[in-house]
Design an enzyme around this catalytic site. Sequence first.
Site, PDB file in Angstrom:
ATOM      1  N   GLY A 128       5.333   5.555   1.085  1.00 37.42           N
ATOM      2  CA  GLY A 128       4.980   7.033   2.104  1.00 37.42           C
ATOM      3  C   GLY A 128       4.336   7.950   1.337  1.00 37.42           C
ATOM      4  CB  SER A 130      -2.304   7.232   1.840  1.00 40.17           C
ATOM      5  OG  SER A 130      -2.372   6.655   0.511  1.00 40.17           O
ATOM      6  CB  SER A 162       1.536  -2.100   2.590  1.00 46.48           C
ATOM      7  OG  SER A 162       0.069  -1.818   2.266  1.00 46.48           O
ATOM      8  CD  GLU A 245       2.245  -5.957 -12.610  1.00 45.09           C
ATOM      9  OE1 GLU A 245       1.263  -6.635 -12.555  1.00 45.09           O
ATOM     10  OE2 GLU A 245       3.210  -5.871 -13.346  1.00 45.09           O
ATOM     11  CB  THR A 374     -11.688   4.822  -3.306  1.00 40.42           C
ATOM     12  OG1 THR A 374     -11.786   6.028  -3.916  1.00 40.42           O
ATOM     13  CG2 THR A 374     -10.657   5.133  -1.951  1.00 40.42           C
ATOM     14  CD  GLU A 376     -16.187   5.252  -3.251  1.00 42.74           C
ATOM     15  OE1 GLU A 376     -17.162   4.771  -2.759  1.00 42.74           O
ATOM     16  OE2 GLU A 376     -15.044   5.079  -3.262  1.00 42.74           O
TER      17      GLU A 376
END
Length: 392
Positions: A128, A130, A162, A245, A374, A376
């Site tokens: 938890g 984003s 996810s 990882e 991302t 960016e």
Amino acid sequence: MDFRDTPEEVAFRQEVHSFLRQELPEGWGSPDFHMSFPERLAFYRQWAKKLGQKGWMAPAWPKEYGGAGMSIMQQFVLNEEVAKARAPAVGGIGVNFAGPTVILYGTEEQKQEYLPPILSGDVVWCQGFSEPEAGSDLASLRTRAARDGDDYVINGQKTWTSGAQFAQKMILLARTDPDAPKHKGISYFLLDMKSRGIDVRPLTNMAGVPGFNEVFFDNVRVPSKDLLGEENRGWYIGTATLDFERSSIGAAWASAQGVEDLTRFAREQGSNGSNLLRKPNVRWELAERSIEAEVARMLSYRVASLQARGQVPNYEASIAKLYTSELQQRIAATGVKTIGLYGLLDRRSKGAPLRGRLTRAYLWAVGATIGGGTSEIQRNIIATRGLGLPRN
């Protein structure tokens, strides 16, 4: 980097290879292999238990906490062989992120409570971090954790979480001091997903898969014993979580295997039984993707070699992630273009090439350059930390 395995690594690679050959179902990983979702879920659970019995569920953890205490290169060999066999990935958020963070920052009571269920495969974790207004700029998160006696009361929202619909636990970042500078007022919690006031809403992506979720918190109470580390120091613990990882070897091998599958199909079947490799443009493009997949593998080796020498990959890991995620999109686009209109058929369509994997890959790859940071953000890291360019 010395690409040769040491004698110990050769023996371990052979052990892993033999285990995978013995335990994976016959035909696993081939385009024609099929397993229903309930069957696959049951297999994954059994797979996790078998890995746990060998100490491979958490190869990087210290032995005193149930791990295998492997060296960096042993972990890399295990991850590489699992990826080559297209076996279910070792670990997950519990093993790769939550567990190592608890080992570093948790109390002995937290380690005893949270680590054994991860190793047994009985507890699934989600992340938890984003939020709708705090993705790339994570420190801008607004989910609030207010102290109330022996509890913290959580209110707010997370997104792109996810596996939250299956998870029993969550690693959670929430703001405990709204008046502090944004990096200094955040705390790190270990949250029970069965707590009252949690609402999980799956988000179905373009590929038709509800992999992500929105998670809403309405006066959710978290015992103060489940605060990890010091209050208001959660940002620094969270950055340590994100460091685990980072070689991307699984994604690199998946890219190479995607090119192999596509090349084999183009040679043997094509869209109408013809050999598509006779077309120069198809042959050249597949050759280019194959070379790029090998480059992605070399970038992963570079990260592993740095870790093996006791160094912390930083911009090197960002290079591997950026290159591999954008390569996944190029491979998917090449696949759909090579197969032609048949490449638009999904798995429900009769006669879909490669069981519709090309369509799923094309749709799924859109998010590859978003998840995990991302493109960016990765370019900013490479520019500032790798090339020494100014931030502005």
